[in-house]
Each structure stands twice: as structure tokens, then as C-alpha cells.
Scaffold this motif. Structure first.
Motif, short mmCIF file in Angstrom:
data_model
loop_
_atom_site.label_atom_id
_atom_site.label_comp_id
_atom_site.label_asym_id
_atom_site.label_seq_id
_atom_site.Cartn_x
_atom_site.Cartn_y
_atom_site.Cartn_z
N GLU A 170 41.86 47.72 48.55
CA GLU A 170 42.32 47.29 47.23
C GLU A 170 43.21 46.06 47.35
O GLU A 170 43.04 45.08 46.60
CB GLU A 170 43.07 48.42 46.52
CG GLU A 170 43.56 48.04 45.14
CD GLU A 170 44.24 49.18 44.43
OE1 GLU A 170 44.49 49.02 43.22
OE2 GLU A 170 44.54 50.22 45.05
N LYS A 171 44.13 46.09 48.28
CA LYS A 171 45.04 44.95 48.48
C LYS A 171 44.25 43.70 48.86
O LYS A 171 44.51 42.61 48.34
CB LYS A 171 46.05 45.28 49.58
CG LYS A 171 47.05 44.19 49.84
CD LYS A 171 48.02 44.60 50.94
CE LYS A 171 48.95 43.46 51.29
NZ LYS A 171 49.81 43.80 52.43
N ARG A 196 42.39 42.33 45.79
CA ARG A 196 43.35 41.69 44.88
C ARG A 196 43.82 40.34 45.43
O ARG A 196 43.97 39.38 44.68
CB ARG A 196 44.53 42.60 44.61
CG ARG A 196 44.18 43.79 43.75
CD ARG A 196 45.41 44.66 43.48
NE ARG A 196 45.04 45.90 42.87
CZ ARG A 196 44.77 46.05 41.57
NH1 ARG A 196 44.81 45.02 40.77
NH2 ARG A 196 44.44 47.24 41.10
N ASN A 197 44.06 40.29 46.75
CA ASN A 197 44.47 39.03 47.37
C ASN A 197 43.39 37.97 47.24
O ASN A 197 43.68 36.81 46.96
CB ASN A 197 44.82 39.24 48.85
CG ASN A 197 46.14 39.95 49.04
OD1 ASN A 197 46.96 40.01 48.14
ND2 ASN A 197 46.34 40.51 50.22
N SER A 240 43.40 36.67 43.75
CA SER A 240 44.56 35.81 43.57
C SER A 240 44.34 34.44 44.21
O SER A 240 44.63 33.40 43.61
CB SER A 240 45.79 36.49 44.16
OG SER A 240 46.92 35.66 44.05
N GLU A 252 40.26 43.21 37.08
CA GLU A 252 41.01 44.34 37.65
C GLU A 252 40.23 45.64 37.47
O GLU A 252 40.20 46.49 38.35
CB GLU A 252 42.39 44.46 36.97
CG GLU A 252 43.34 43.33 37.30
CD GLU A 252 43.73 43.28 38.76
OE1 GLU A 252 43.85 44.36 39.40
OE2 GLU A 252 43.90 42.16 39.29
N VAL A 255 37.56 45.85 40.05
CA VAL A 255 38.12 46.26 41.34
C VAL A 255 38.26 47.78 41.37
O VAL A 255 37.91 48.43 42.36
CB VAL A 255 39.49 45.58 41.61
CG1 VAL A 255 40.20 46.21 42.80
CG2 VAL A 255 39.30 44.08 41.85
N GLN A 256 38.71 48.36 40.26
CA GLN A 256 38.83 49.82 40.21
C GLN A 256 37.46 50.49 40.26
O GLN A 256 37.30 51.54 40.88
CB GLN A 256 39.60 50.24 38.95
CG GLN A 256 41.07 49.86 38.98
CD GLN A 256 41.78 50.33 40.23
OE1 GLN A 256 41.67 51.49 40.63
NE2 GLN A 256 42.49 49.42 40.89
#
Length: 111
Positions: free
Chosen positions: A14-15, A18-19, A22, A32, A35-36
Motif C-alpha cells: 500500500e505504501k 501511494r508513493n 505521489s 485512492e 488502491v483499496q
């Protein structure tokens, strides 16, 4: 104990996703949410693999042994995960050098 490892790996995935979002300056609640969705499919994939490892590639059917339905579901789940990554313009993370490698499997292991 495997549950703890899975959650840790899940959080790292997940990190990482998200990175990547970003870094590419991709923002929005729908991203988002995707991603979930990816992480939910990852959970499902882990459960399907566990089922295949527990029950094998053949299961008892009404008329004798049949292919484990989790195998087909695993293929579909992996396909959907790749489509989500593509929709997010992301890619799977390269393997970490410090993580233990999976043992190589062969058809001989099935006997």
C-alpha cells in the motif's frame, strides 16, 4: 504468524502504491479507491493461494476429482490486479533484495 507477515507486506505494498501515485502527481479520491480495490484483490489472491496449497490442484467433485476452482479464480484475480495497476499508471514493485526468495517449484513437487 503468517497473518502478521501478510499484514506487514500488505502495508508495504500500500505504501509503495501511494508513493508511486505521489511521485507521478496522480491525485484524487477515485485513485485512492482503486488502491483499496487492488489491496482487496491482493487479500483475495492470498486466500486463493492458501486454498490451493491446502486443498491441492484437484478437489472432490460430484462425479470424481475436478480442478480446484481457486486456480481459475486466481488467474482472474491476478488479471484484475494488473488492470488496476495499468489504470493507475503504476507498476509492480521490484523484489526487495533483503526479502527471502521463494523456493522454485516444479511439476515434481506435485507428486
Amino acid at each position: 504468524m503468517a497473518k502478521i507477515k501478510r499484514e506487514t507486506l500488505r502495508k508495504r505494498i500500500e505504501k509503495d502504491l501511494r508513493n508511486q501515485l505521489s511521485e507521478k502527481k496522480i491525485v484524487g479520491n477515485h485513485y485512492e479507491d482503486l488502491v483499496q480495490d487492488y489491496l482487496s484483490l491482493w487479500d483475495l489472491k492470498c486466500n486463493l493461494i492458501e486454498d490451493i496449497e491446502t486443498n491441492g490442484i484437484k478437489v472432490t467433485g460430484m462425479h470424481g476429482p475436478k480442478s480446484n476452482p481457486s486456480i481459475n479464480d486466481l488467474h482472474k484475480t491476478n488479471d484484475r490486479m494488473l488492470k488496476i495497476l495499468d489504470a493507475l499508471s503504476l507498476e509492480a514493485s521490484p523484489e526487495e533484495k533483503n526479502s527471502p526468495s521463494k523456493p522454485k517449484r516444479s511439476a515434481k513437487d506435485l507428486v
